[in-house]
Design a protein around this motif. Sequence first.
Motif, PDB file in Angstrom:
ATOM      1  N   VAL A  29       0.829  -1.211   0.000  1.00 41.80           N
ATOM      2  CA  VAL A  29       0.000   0.000   0.000  1.00 41.80           C
ATOM      3  C   VAL A  29       0.859   1.256   0.000  1.00 41.80           C
ATOM      4  O   VAL A  29       0.636   2.195  -0.781  1.00 41.80           O
ATOM      5  CB  VAL A  29      -0.956  -0.015   1.205  1.00 41.80           C
ATOM      6  CG1 VAL A  29      -1.669   1.329   1.334  1.00 41.80           C
ATOM      7  CG2 VAL A  29      -1.973  -1.136   1.059  1.00 41.80           C
ATOM      8  N   VAL A  30       1.866   1.278   0.884  1.00 40.78           N
ATOM      9  CA  VAL A  30       2.733   2.459   0.958  1.00 40.78           C
ATOM     10  C   VAL A  30       3.530   2.618  -0.330  1.00 40.78           C
ATOM     11  O   VAL A  30       3.676   3.737  -0.851  1.00 40.78           O
ATOM     12  CB  VAL A  30       3.670   2.342   2.179  1.00 40.78           C
ATOM     13  CG1 VAL A  30       4.695   3.467   2.175  1.00 40.78           C
ATOM     14  CG2 VAL A  30       2.862   2.395   3.468  1.00 40.78           C
ATOM     15  N   GLY A  31       4.048   1.506  -0.860  1.00 38.18           N
ATOM     16  CA  GLY A  31       4.841   1.600  -2.083  1.00 38.18           C
ATOM     17  C   GLY A  31       4.033   2.078  -3.273  1.00 38.18           C
ATOM     18  O   GLY A  31       4.425   3.013  -3.980  1.00 38.18           O
ATOM     19  N   VAL A  32       2.870   1.445  -3.488  1.00 35.59           N
ATOM     20  CA  VAL A  32       2.023   1.839  -4.618  1.00 35.59           C
ATOM     21  C   VAL A  32       1.504   3.263  -4.430  1.00 35.59           C
ATOM     22  O   VAL A  32       1.492   4.073  -5.372  1.00 35.59           O
ATOM     23  CB  VAL A  32       0.849   0.850  -4.777  1.00 35.59           C
ATOM     24  CG1 VAL A  32      -0.131   1.327  -5.840  1.00 35.59           C
ATOM     25  CG2 VAL A  32       1.380  -0.533  -5.139  1.00 35.59           C
ATOM     26  N   GLY A  33       1.098   3.580  -3.199  1.00 37.13           N
ATOM     27  CA  GLY A  33       0.613   4.937  -2.938  1.00 37.13           C
ATOM     28  C   GLY A  33       1.685   5.986  -3.147  1.00 37.13           C
ATOM     29  O   GLY A  33       1.430   7.050  -3.726  1.00 37.13           O
ATOM     30  N   GLY A  34       2.912   5.685  -2.675  1.00 41.45           N
ATOM     31  CA  GLY A  34       3.996   6.640  -2.854  1.00 41.45           C
ATOM     32  C   GLY A  34       4.348   6.859  -4.312  1.00 41.45           C
ATOM     33  O   GLY A  34       4.568   7.996  -4.750  1.00 41.45           O
ATOM     34  N   VAL A  35       4.402   5.766  -5.084  1.00 35.29           N
ATOM     35  CA  VAL A  35       4.699   5.894  -6.521  1.00 35.29           C
ATOM     36  C   VAL A  35       3.607   6.697  -7.223  1.00 35.29           C
ATOM     37  O   VAL A  35       3.885   7.567  -8.066  1.00 35.29           O
ATOM     38  CB  VAL A  35       4.860   4.500  -7.155  1.00 35.29           C
ATOM     39  CG1 VAL A  35       4.953   4.606  -8.675  1.00 35.29           C
ATOM     40  CG2 VAL A  35       6.095   3.812  -6.599  1.00 35.29           C
ATOM     41  N   PHE A  36       2.341   6.421  -6.890  1.00 34.01           N
ATOM     42  CA  PHE A  36       1.223   7.137  -7.520  1.00 34.01           C
ATOM     43  C   PHE A  36       1.291   8.635  -7.199  1.00 34.01           C
ATOM     44  O   PHE A  36       1.155   9.486  -8.098  1.00 34.01           O
ATOM     45  CB  PHE A  36      -0.099   6.546  -7.040  1.00 34.01           C
ATOM     46  CG  PHE A  36      -1.309   7.284  -7.545  1.00 34.01           C
ATOM     47  CD1 PHE A  36      -1.798   7.048  -8.822  1.00 34.01           C
ATOM     48  CD2 PHE A  36      -1.953   8.211  -6.741  1.00 34.01           C
ATOM     49  CE1 PHE A  36      -2.912   7.740  -9.292  1.00 34.01           C
ATOM     50  CE2 PHE A  36      -3.061   8.906  -7.191  1.00 34.01           C
ATOM     51  CZ  PHE A  36      -3.542   8.666  -8.476  1.00 34.01           C
ATOM     52  N   LEU A  37       1.496   8.951  -5.926  1.00 31.51           N
ATOM     53  CA  LEU A  37       1.554  10.363  -5.540  1.00 31.51           C
ATOM     54  C   LEU A  37       2.722  11.077  -6.220  1.00 31.51           C
ATOM     55  O   LEU A  37       2.598  12.244  -6.626  1.00 31.51           O
ATOM     56  CB  LEU A  37       1.676  10.481  -4.015  1.00 31.51           C
ATOM     57  CG  LEU A  37       0.458  10.031  -3.197  1.00 31.51           C
ATOM     58  CD1 LEU A  37       0.781  10.099  -1.707  1.00 31.51           C
ATOM     59  CD2 LEU A  37      -0.750  10.901  -3.511  1.00 31.51           C
ATOM     60  N   TRP A  38       3.860  10.383  -6.329  1.00 28.74           N
ATOM     61  CA  TRP A  38       5.032  11.030  -6.919  1.00 28.74           C
ATOM     62  C   TRP A  38       4.883  11.203  -8.431  1.00 28.74           C
ATOM     63  O   TRP A  38       5.302  12.224  -8.982  1.00 28.74           O
ATOM     64  CB  TRP A  38       6.285  10.212  -6.602  1.00 28.74           C
ATOM     65  CG  TRP A  38       7.540  10.932  -6.954  1.00 28.74           C
ATOM     66  CD1 TRP A  38       8.407  10.664  -7.971  1.00 28.74           C
ATOM     67  CD2 TRP A  38       8.072  12.080  -6.282  1.00 28.74           C
ATOM     68  NE1 TRP A  38       9.438  11.553  -7.978  1.00 28.74           N
ATOM     69  CE2 TRP A  38       9.262  12.442  -6.955  1.00 28.74           C
ATOM     70  CE3 TRP A  38       7.656  12.826  -5.190  1.00 28.74           C
ATOM     71  CZ2 TRP A  38      10.040  13.523  -6.556  1.00 28.74           C
ATOM     72  CZ3 TRP A  38       8.426  13.901  -4.790  1.00 28.74           C
ATOM     73  CH2 TRP A  38       9.601  14.235  -5.468  1.00 28.74           C
TER      74      TRP A  38
END
Length: 410
Positions: free
Chosen positions: A157-166
């Motif tokens: 969740v954190v990885g996918v969310g971080g990539v999406f936000l960036w």
Amino acid sequence: MGLLVGLIGLGIYLRFVGVDAIVGSLRTVSTRRAASLVIVGFVPLFLWGTGLWLVLRQMDAKITLWRAILLFDATGFINSVTPFGQAGGDPVSGLLASRVAPMEYETGFAAIVSLNAINRLASVLLGLVGAGYLLTRVAFSVAIRNAALVGAGIVVVVGVGGVFLWQYRDTIIKWTTRLLDAVFARLWWVPRFEPPERAAIRQRLRRFTAAIEQLGTNRRRLVLVVCLGIAGQLSVGATLWVALRALGADVPLALVLVIIPVAKLSGIAPTPGGLGSASAFLTGLLVTLTAINTTVATAAALLYRAAAFWTPMITGGLALLFLLATPAESATSRLGRGGGSDTRVAFAIAGGVATLLLVVVHLRNVLIEPYSPIVHLLRDGGVAAMGFGALWMGFRLFARHRSNLGDRRK
């Protein structure tokens, strides 16, 4: 109000478990084990404080190493007295960082958020490593499997969310600018408040993302910060391990590393520092994933929280007062201004005395000798770092006092 609610909740929980039984378990802890627990609990401050120093230096902030360590300790105090843990404390910590190392608020906020994100990711990764080790060494446990699945889910969740936000940061900045502009426009009735212009909001948000981008330009330094984060999380795990061993519970360090990241989910509680809820949640994990009873688990949770959170919180409050009372310019090391030879001599003396202190601790058996080599290494590193830090700060204060006397005579 949050502190009061947390204390009431903690009191009810301890009464439910049994106050007399918990106190009886805590009385079995020897002085040597308690001292080892406190020392290991302070190791993450030095490691993560060094990581914060590297992050701030990458963002062109002028700050000394020991001042960065004090800053990180102060941010821990802020997180402990604000609701929702780091989510509530990071904005305030960013403001403190911008004052201690003179820079834009967005840059200080980005440094604090980046370091905390790296440390949290390191905790989850260690938990997954510990779960994988246990699944290959011991019989398959449903509880361990569930904890590993929770950790893996957090990483995804954190990885996918971080990539999406960036990837869509420009679009998010645009939407956030519109949202904040609409919110601020409705606060016209607040006395002495002038809503910022939309261009100013957009500029501040872009400065925040630019600071994070700057951190990623130096991969070697970023890798070093990640390594310091992992070492700090190992120290946190060692603190809980020592607390359990002090109460006679034999729990593998790998299992402790699985428990730590899941236990940190209690930080979302609205009480300051997760007071009450953190101890109860950690107790539940210990009872579920180990064979120890509720009384010993509660006592271990209290010992761990005292060493890893409440004792550093006290020093963090003192560090916060020092940073607020000392201007940034006068806090720089005047020891270095007096010449490189003085700095090298002071460094050598402090390092030599810290090494001597470590030797005396081993010869006199002042502290416990953990059979885990990782915990042993972290304990020894904590003794050396604390001894060196105390002596180095003493040299700095002496040099500042000598410099002030010289200025008065002139």
